[in-house]
Enzyme design. Structure first.
Site, PDB file in Angstrom:
ATOM      1  N   ARG A 104       0.827  -1.190   0.000  1.00 52.84           N
ATOM      2  CA  ARG A 104       0.000   0.000   0.000  1.00 52.84           C
ATOM      3  C   ARG A 104       0.872   1.255   0.000  1.00 52.84           C
ATOM      4  O   ARG A 104       1.950   1.259   0.612  1.00 52.84           O
ATOM      5  CB  ARG A 104      -0.843  -0.034   1.279  1.00 52.84           C
ATOM      6  CG  ARG A 104      -1.797   1.111   1.477  1.00 52.84           C
ATOM      7  CD  ARG A 104      -2.943   1.045   0.537  1.00 52.84           C
ATOM      8  NE  ARG A 104      -4.075   1.842   0.985  1.00 52.84           N
ATOM      9  CZ  ARG A 104      -5.077   2.165   0.181  1.00 52.84           C
ATOM     10  NH1 ARG A 104      -5.092   1.792  -1.084  1.00 52.84           N
ATOM     11  NH2 ARG A 104      -6.099   2.863   0.646  1.00 52.84           N
ATOM     12  N   THR A 377      -9.501   0.726  -9.513  1.00 53.61           N
ATOM     13  CA  THR A 377      -8.593  -0.284  -9.004  1.00 53.61           C
ATOM     14  C   THR A 377      -8.650  -1.449  -9.975  1.00 53.61           C
ATOM     15  O   THR A 377      -9.508  -1.472 -10.832  1.00 53.61           O
ATOM     16  CB  THR A 377      -9.115  -0.677  -7.607  1.00 53.61           C
ATOM     17  OG1 THR A 377      -9.079   0.487  -6.818  1.00 53.61           O
ATOM     18  CG2 THR A 377      -8.353  -1.798  -6.961  1.00 53.61           C
ATOM     19  N   ASN A 397      -6.087   4.381  -6.937  1.00 58.19           N
ATOM     20  CA  ASN A 397      -7.286   4.903  -6.290  1.00 58.19           C
ATOM     21  C   ASN A 397      -8.299   5.323  -7.351  1.00 58.19           C
ATOM     22  O   ASN A 397      -8.995   4.482  -7.872  1.00 58.19           O
ATOM     23  CB  ASN A 397      -6.997   6.023  -5.298  1.00 58.19           C
ATOM     24  CG  ASN A 397      -8.230   6.323  -4.453  1.00 58.19           C
ATOM     25  OD1 ASN A 397      -9.088   5.459  -4.290  1.00 58.19           O
ATOM     26  ND2 ASN A 397      -8.333   7.520  -3.920  1.00 58.19           N
ATOM     27  N   GLY A 470     -13.761   0.677  -4.971  1.00 59.18           N
ATOM     28  CA  GLY A 470     -13.739   1.525  -3.775  1.00 59.18           C
ATOM     29  C   GLY A 470     -14.468   0.848  -2.634  1.00 59.18           C
ATOM     30  O   GLY A 470     -14.234  -0.331  -2.331  1.00 59.18           O
TER      31      GLY A 470
HETATM   32  O1  DON Z   1      -7.966   1.151  -1.402  1.00 54.62           O
HETATM   33  C1  DON Z   1      -9.123   1.433  -1.620  1.00 54.62           C
HETATM   34  O2  DON Z   1     -10.063   0.995  -0.988  1.00 54.62           O
HETATM   35  C2  DON Z   1      -9.448   2.359  -2.786  1.00 54.62           C
HETATM   36  N1  DON Z   1      -8.339   3.207  -3.055  1.00 54.62           N
HETATM   37  C3  DON Z   1      -9.820   1.517  -3.965  1.00 54.62           C
HETATM   38  C4  DON Z   1     -10.201   2.340  -5.153  1.00 54.62           C
HETATM   39  C5  DON Z   1     -10.983   1.599  -6.139  1.00 54.62           C
HETATM   40  O3  DON Z   1     -11.306   0.460  -5.996  1.00 54.62           O
HETATM   41  C6  DON Z   1     -11.427   2.365  -7.315  1.00 54.62           C
HETATM   42  N2  DON Z   1     -12.193   1.532  -8.189  1.00 54.62           N
HETATM   43  N3  DON Z   1     -13.235   1.674  -8.622  1.00 54.62           N
END
Ligand code: DON
Length: 568
Positions: A104, A377, A397, A470
């Site tokens: 991360r 993502t 992100n 997300g």
């Molecule tokens: O780590 C996380 O939870 C977010 N940064 C993930 C972002 C994400 O999945 C965007 N996709 N649609």
């Protein structure tokens, strides 16, 4: 730097026509994904799945294929595939050993708790989501090297060779990619203050070449991990960042380390589930939700019926309320994992659940733990011919991250800083509420929802899966497992099935539009639920691999994207 060549449309047409259409329910005509005997890669792009498979065929294992697939995604799926972001790996070795790697992003040394607030203590709009201040210290190169060094078999040059070729020779823009790039055109220009590789009205069927990225990858192949963190590439990156006003320094890059973590493991009936631990909330929330819904007979209620949705939504609400209060980077805060995932606590959390009406969100808040003080993502799953399985979710992100594109190096930078809680109670981009546990501090990792997950059945490998989305990641992974296990769907049907989502706040059930029947929606509304079919029109984009009874593998490549399974 850039060449656009008109590509061969029939290749694209051939590829898309191979994809399965969504068709759920009829058990007679099951819609199966790709079936292979030994090994498989499922990712967001056919080129990345092919390159991962090529590495497996060359004798590499899942961890070699991870490096190749992840870098191939950075080339041909720059929306989320990355060198400038971070991610999480969950693995299960052939001997049953399980583990997790955290790569991360981190907050820069120069960051501070209130860095996104103005002098009145209000959140400054867009500062944590777009442009230079949104960038966290990238972890991807450290992650893929750490995993490959520990478990891989091949040398780096062999693994990166097909990826470098892809960047040099190019890949074909798909229809979905054309639409995405066009919709980001003006923001790319505004943030970068010039045209970048992905401006220029790229059309489906054209081939795009990224020579700068080919050169970056070649230097990484020659000099290893350190090329990115202390070598020429690192120096160029910091020079670029600082020219834009970033607080990231050479020291930030030099100090970055990927970390091995103990994954979250729990039982659901006869399934044993292994998922990502903090700094992702994925594993804990999935554990909480599945433990809360386990006593209910979901199979009997049926897939996406009123009763099933009520039970799942109410469990989700309670888990997300805990997430917002308790979870953050375990190197900075104490997380009461055992208490939060204990059956007694979770039974108690559900004791005010009723089929008669929704539990009001303010009656939920976070639970009381005794002794506790205080959109884009990408996911890929790989199973190799040796019996190792991995689930990897990686991200910038937002789509194209901060939108900042480092021309000289050929990649986008993340906007992961927005996953911190800029101010307690203030929603982030995904509407998630955070608290002190996820406040900003130098070198801290921002809380994630990424949920790369491996499922075992009766002790054997059963499924590897994960998704972008997300805040909806956790609930999409949950529904996919339930679709296979409770509702007897194939892997392909399970990833394609319509999804819903609840995250405590805002107080609503998000549903994919045109996917649930009107009567069901009216029944939920009559009970007092607020239904939102517009906020998240696409919930997750799940990729997974299921082991079938005869030991062969079925790929589930989500119809919502260009996702493709390849294997042998
Ligand atoms: O780590 C996380 O939870 C977010 N940064 C993930 C972002 C994400 O999945 C965007 N996709 N649609």
């Amino acid at each position: 730097m850039r060449q656009i060549i008109i590509g061969v449309l029939f290749i694209l047409a051939g590829f898309t026509s191979c994809k399965n259409e969504s068709k759920i329910e009829t058990s007679k005509t099951k819609n199966k994904g790709l079936i292979t005997k030994k090994a498989m890669v499922v990712s967001a792009r056919v080129e990345a799945s092919e390159i991962g498979t090529e590495i497996l065929k060359a004798g590499g294992n899942a961890f070699d294929a991870m490096m190749a697939t992840e870098m191939a995604l950075a080339v041909c799926y720059p929306y989320a595939g990355n060198l400038g972001g971070g991610g999480f790996l969950v693995y299960r070795l052939a001997d049953g050993t399980k583990g997790a790697l955290d790569y991360r992003e981190k907050a820069p040394l120069g960051s501070s708790k209130n860095m996104y607030l103005d002098s009145n203590g209000e959140v400054i709009k867009d500062l944590s989501t777009v442009g230079i201040m949104s960038v966290g210290v990238p972890g991807t190169i450290a992650g893929i090297f750490e995993a490959q060094k520990r478990f891989g078999k091949l040398d780096i040059a062999t693994i990166l060779k097909p990826v470098i070729k892809l960047a040099k020779h190019g890949y074909i823009i798909t229809n979905k990619q054309e639409e995405r790039i066009a919709s980001y055109d003006s923001i790319f220009r505004a943030v970068n203050e010039k045209e970048i590789l992905y401006n220029n009205n790229l059309k489906a069927g054209e081939t795009i070449v990224n020579l700068a990225l080919a050169e970056t990858l070649q230097r990484i192949a020659d000099n290893g991990r350190d090329e990115f963190y202390i070598g020429e590439t690192g120096k160029q990156l910091v020079k670029y960042l600082q020219s834009k006003g970033s607080i990231i320094t050479l020291e930030d890059l030099a100090k970055y380390e990927a970390k091995w973590r103990s994954p979250i493991t729990f039982q659901y009936d006869d399934l044993s589930i292994t998922s990502m631990s903090p700094p992702s909330s994925g594993g804990i929330c999935l554990n909480q939700i599945m433990t809360m819904i386990e006593p209910f007979d979901l199979k009997d209620y049926g897939h996406n019926t009123l009763k099933t949705i009520q039970v799942v939504v109410e469990a989700e609400k309670r888990a997300y309320a805990d997430r917002s209060f308790y979870l953050g980077d375990p190197d900075f805060i104490d997380i009461p994992i055992e208490a939060l995932t204990s059956t007694v606590y979770l039974e108690d959390r559900m004791n005010n659940f009723s089929f008669k009406n929704p539990t009001p969100v303010d009656a939920i808040s976070h639970g009381k733990i005794t002794g506790y003080e205080s959109t884009e993502t990408t996911h890929y799953s790989i199973v190799d011919q040796y019996g190792n399985a991995i689930a990897v979710t990686t991200t910038l992100n937002g789509g194209y991250g901060s939108k900042l594109y480092v021309d000289e190096l050929g990649f986008f930078l993340n906007n992961e800083m927005d996953d911190f809680s800029s101010k307690p109670g203030e929603p982030n981009y995904y509407g998630l509420i955070g608290a002190e546990a996820n406040s900003i501090a130098p070198e801290k990792r921002m809380l994630s929802s990424m949920t790369p997950t491996i499922v075992e059945k009766n002790g054997d490998f059963y499924m590897s899966l994960g998704t972008p989305g997300g805040s909806t990641i956790i609930t999409s992974v949950l529904q996919t497992i339930l679709n296979v296990y409770e509702y007897d769907m194939t892997m392909q049907e399970a990833v394609n099935a319509p999804r819903f989502h609840n995250q405590w706040l805002p107080d609503e059930i998000r549903m994919e539009p045109n996917s649930f029947n009107e009567k069901l929606i009216q029944q939920l509304e009559a009970l007092g639920y607020i239904i939102n079919q517009t906020r998240t029109p696409v919930i997750g984009k799940v990729d997974g691999i299921l082991m079938l009874d005869d030991g062969s593998l079925e790929g589930g490549a989500d119809k919502r994207g260009d996702d493709t399974a390849v294997g042998f």
